[in-house]
Motif scaffolding. Sequence first.
Motif, mmCIF file in Angstrom:
data_model
loop_
_atom_site.group_PDB
_atom_site.id
_atom_site.type_symbol
_atom_site.label_atom_id
_atom_site.label_comp_id
_atom_site.label_asym_id
_atom_site.label_seq_id
_atom_site.Cartn_x
_atom_site.Cartn_y
_atom_site.Cartn_z
ATOM 1 N N ASP A 68 0.831 -1.207 0.000
ATOM 2 C CA ASP A 68 0.000 0.000 0.000
ATOM 3 C C ASP A 68 0.864 1.256 0.000
ATOM 4 O O ASP A 68 0.576 2.224 -0.727
ATOM 5 C CB ASP A 68 -0.939 0.017 1.209
ATOM 6 N N SER A 69 1.907 1.231 0.806
ATOM 7 C CA SER A 69 2.820 2.373 0.873
ATOM 8 C C SER A 69 3.484 2.600 -0.479
ATOM 9 O O SER A 69 3.601 3.748 -0.944
ATOM 10 C CB SER A 69 3.864 2.123 1.961
ATOM 11 N N GLN A 70 3.897 1.526 -1.141
ATOM 12 C CA GLN A 70 4.537 1.654 -2.451
ATOM 13 C C GLN A 70 3.562 2.204 -3.485
ATOM 14 O O GLN A 70 3.924 3.049 -4.306
ATOM 15 C CB GLN A 70 5.100 0.303 -2.915
ATOM 16 N N ARG A 71 2.301 1.748 -3.440
ATOM 17 C CA ARG A 71 1.281 2.256 -4.372
ATOM 18 C C ARG A 71 1.064 3.757 -4.149
ATOM 19 O O ARG A 71 0.907 4.509 -5.111
ATOM 20 C CB ARG A 71 -0.030 1.494 -4.204
ATOM 21 N N ILE A 72 1.051 4.175 -2.909
ATOM 22 C CA ILE A 72 0.875 5.602 -2.614
ATOM 23 C C ILE A 72 2.034 6.407 -3.193
ATOM 24 O O ILE A 72 1.831 7.443 -3.841
ATOM 25 C CB ILE A 72 0.744 5.841 -1.087
ATOM 26 N N TRP A 73 3.262 5.933 -3.000
ATOM 27 C CA TRP A 73 4.420 6.629 -3.549
ATOM 28 C C TRP A 73 4.408 6.624 -5.072
ATOM 29 O O TRP A 73 4.764 7.628 -5.699
ATOM 30 C CB TRP A 73 5.724 6.016 -3.015
ATOM 31 N N ASP A 74 3.988 5.512 -5.664
ATOM 32 C CA ASP A 74 3.887 5.454 -7.132
ATOM 33 C C ASP A 74 2.879 6.474 -7.642
ATOM 34 O O ASP A 74 3.129 7.185 -8.618
ATOM 35 C CB ASP A 74 3.491 4.046 -7.594
ATOM 36 N N ASN A 75 1.721 6.539 -6.969
ATOM 37 C CA ASN A 75 0.696 7.508 -7.360
ATOM 38 C C ASN A 75 1.191 8.945 -7.172
ATOM 39 O O ASN A 75 0.940 9.810 -8.022
ATOM 40 C CB ASN A 75 -0.585 7.301 -6.554
ATOM 41 N N LEU A 76 1.882 9.195 -6.096
ATOM 42 C CA LEU A 76 2.426 10.524 -5.838
ATOM 43 C C LEU A 76 3.439 10.913 -6.914
ATOM 44 O O LEU A 76 3.408 12.045 -7.430
ATOM 45 C CB LEU A 76 3.077 10.566 -4.450
ATOM 46 N N ASN A 77 4.315 9.998 -7.284
ATOM 47 C CA ASN A 77 5.294 10.273 -8.345
ATOM 48 C C ASN A 77 4.614 10.523 -9.689
ATOM 49 O O ASN A 77 5.016 11.403 -10.453
ATOM 50 C CB ASN A 77 6.298 9.127 -8.459
ATOM 51 N N GLU A 78 3.570 9.756 -9.965
ATOM 52 C CA GLU A 78 2.830 9.954 -11.211
ATOM 53 C C GLU A 78 2.146 11.319 -11.228
ATOM 54 O O GLU A 78 2.151 12.020 -12.245
ATOM 55 C CB GLU A 78 1.794 8.841 -11.370
ATOM 56 N N LEU A 79 1.564 11.709 -10.101
ATOM 57 C CA LEU A 79 0.944 13.035 -10.004
ATOM 58 C C LEU A 79 1.978 14.143 -10.200
ATOM 59 O O LEU A 79 1.698 15.151 -10.847
ATOM 60 C CB LEU A 79 0.238 13.206 -8.666
ATOM 61 N N GLN A 80 3.158 13.953 -9.658
ATOM 62 C CA GLN A 80 4.221 14.950 -9.832
ATOM 63 C C GLN A 80 4.615 15.071 -11.300
ATOM 64 O O GLN A 80 4.815 16.171 -11.804
ATOM 65 C CB GLN A 80 5.450 14.584 -8.983
ATOM 66 N N GLU A 81 4.707 13.952 -11.998
ATOM 67 C CA GLU A 81 5.025 13.986 -13.427
ATOM 68 C C GLU A 81 3.933 14.716 -14.208
ATOM 69 O O GLU A 81 4.224 15.532 -15.088
ATOM 70 C CB GLU A 81 5.184 12.563 -13.969
ATOM 71 N N LEU A 82 2.667 14.421 -13.887
ATOM 72 C CA LEU A 82 1.553 15.103 -14.559
ATOM 73 C C LEU A 82 1.565 16.600 -14.263
ATOM 74 O O LEU A 82 1.281 17.421 -15.139
ATOM 75 C CB LEU A 82 0.223 14.491 -14.135
ATOM 76 N N THR A 83 1.898 16.961 -13.039
ATOM 77 C CA THR A 83 1.987 18.374 -12.669
ATOM 78 C C THR A 83 3.076 19.067 -13.479
ATOM 79 O O THR A 83 2.877 20.185 -13.966
ATOM 80 C CB THR A 83 2.280 18.513 -11.161
ATOM 81 N N ASN A 84 4.210 18.409 -13.632
ATOM 82 C CA ASN A 84 5.296 18.987 -14.421
ATOM 83 C C ASN A 84 4.891 19.177 -15.879
ATOM 84 O O ASN A 84 5.177 20.221 -16.480
ATOM 85 C CB ASN A 84 6.552 18.106 -14.343
ATOM 86 N N ILE A 85 4.212 18.195 -16.438
ATOM 87 C CA ILE A 85 3.748 18.293 -17.826
ATOM 88 C C ILE A 85 2.731 19.424 -17.970
ATOM 89 O O ILE A 85 2.801 20.231 -18.905
ATOM 90 C CB ILE A 85 3.151 16.945 -18.292
ATOM 91 N N THR A 86 1.795 19.491 -17.033
ATOM 92 C CA THR A 86 0.772 20.534 -17.078
ATOM 93 C C THR A 86 1.397 21.922 -16.955
ATOM 94 O O THR A 86 1.026 22.847 -17.690
ATOM 95 C CB THR A 86 -0.255 20.313 -15.953
ATOM 96 N N THR A 87 2.343 22.059 -16.050
ATOM 97 C CA THR A 87 3.028 23.339 -15.879
ATOM 98 C C THR A 87 3.740 23.741 -17.167
ATOM 99 O O THR A 87 3.664 24.896 -17.595
ATOM 100 C CB THR A 87 4.033 23.256 -14.717
ATOM 101 N N LYS A 88 4.405 22.810 -17.797
ATOM 102 C CA LYS A 88 5.103 23.085 -19.060
ATOM 103 C C LYS A 88 4.115 23.502 -20.144
ATOM 104 O O LYS A 88 4.364 24.452 -20.888
ATOM 105 C CB LYS A 88 5.878 21.834 -19.497
ATOM 106 N N ASN A 89 2.982 22.812 -20.220
ATOM 107 C CA ASN A 89 1.961 23.158 -21.216
ATOM 108 C C ASN A 89 1.413 24.559 -20.980
ATOM 109 O O ASN A 89 1.196 25.314 -21.931
ATOM 110 C CB ASN A 89 0.830 22.132 -21.203
ATOM 111 N N ILE A 90 1.171 24.908 -19.735
ATOM 112 C CA ILE A 90 0.663 26.248 -19.405
ATOM 113 C C ILE A 90 1.694 27.306 -19.793
ATOM 114 O O ILE A 90 1.348 28.347 -20.353
ATOM 115 C CB ILE A 90 0.284 26.340 -17.912
ATOM 116 N N GLU A 91 2.954 27.050 -19.498
ATOM 117 C CA GLU A 91 4.013 27.994 -19.879
ATOM 118 C C GLU A 91 4.081 28.154 -21.393
ATOM 119 O O GLU A 91 4.252 29.270 -21.896
ATOM 120 C CB GLU A 91 5.361 27.528 -19.336
ATOM 121 N N ASP A 92 3.949 27.051 -22.119
ATOM 122 C CA ASP A 92 3.967 27.114 -23.587
ATOM 123 C C ASP A 92 2.796 27.929 -24.117
ATOM 124 O O ASP A 92 2.952 28.748 -25.033
ATOM 125 C CB ASP A 92 3.935 25.713 -24.199
#
Length: 103
Positions: free
Chosen positions: A17-41
């Motif tokens: 469960d802890s690993q799934r939470i960290w995986d989800n958190l890392n995935e959310l961080q990647e999506l946030t980075n992509i979204t931020t880049k798209n907004i800047e573009d």
Amino acid sequence: HGYQTKLQVLERSSQDDSQRIWDNLNELQELTNITTKNIEDIYDKDILRLQNFQNVFEGDLSQMKNEIKGALRNEAVGGLNLIENPNTELEAKMYSIEEDLKK
């Protein structure tokens, strides 16, 4: 051994469960980075262009306004008065256009 086995199962489940939470958190961080880049573009490509266009257009409009006022003054001085109160009507229309641009 029954409690030890249950404890090991619970510990393993907790780790999963802890690993799934960290995986989800890392995935959310990647999506946030992509979204931020798209907004800047979008900002760089579209919003800045629109702001620059608006500034140029407002400058051109101001220049046209001054040229029209000058032409109307020249007509008034020359005795050409084709419409009643041309300055007032034209100024009201120009003011209306300027206000629409500011919206």
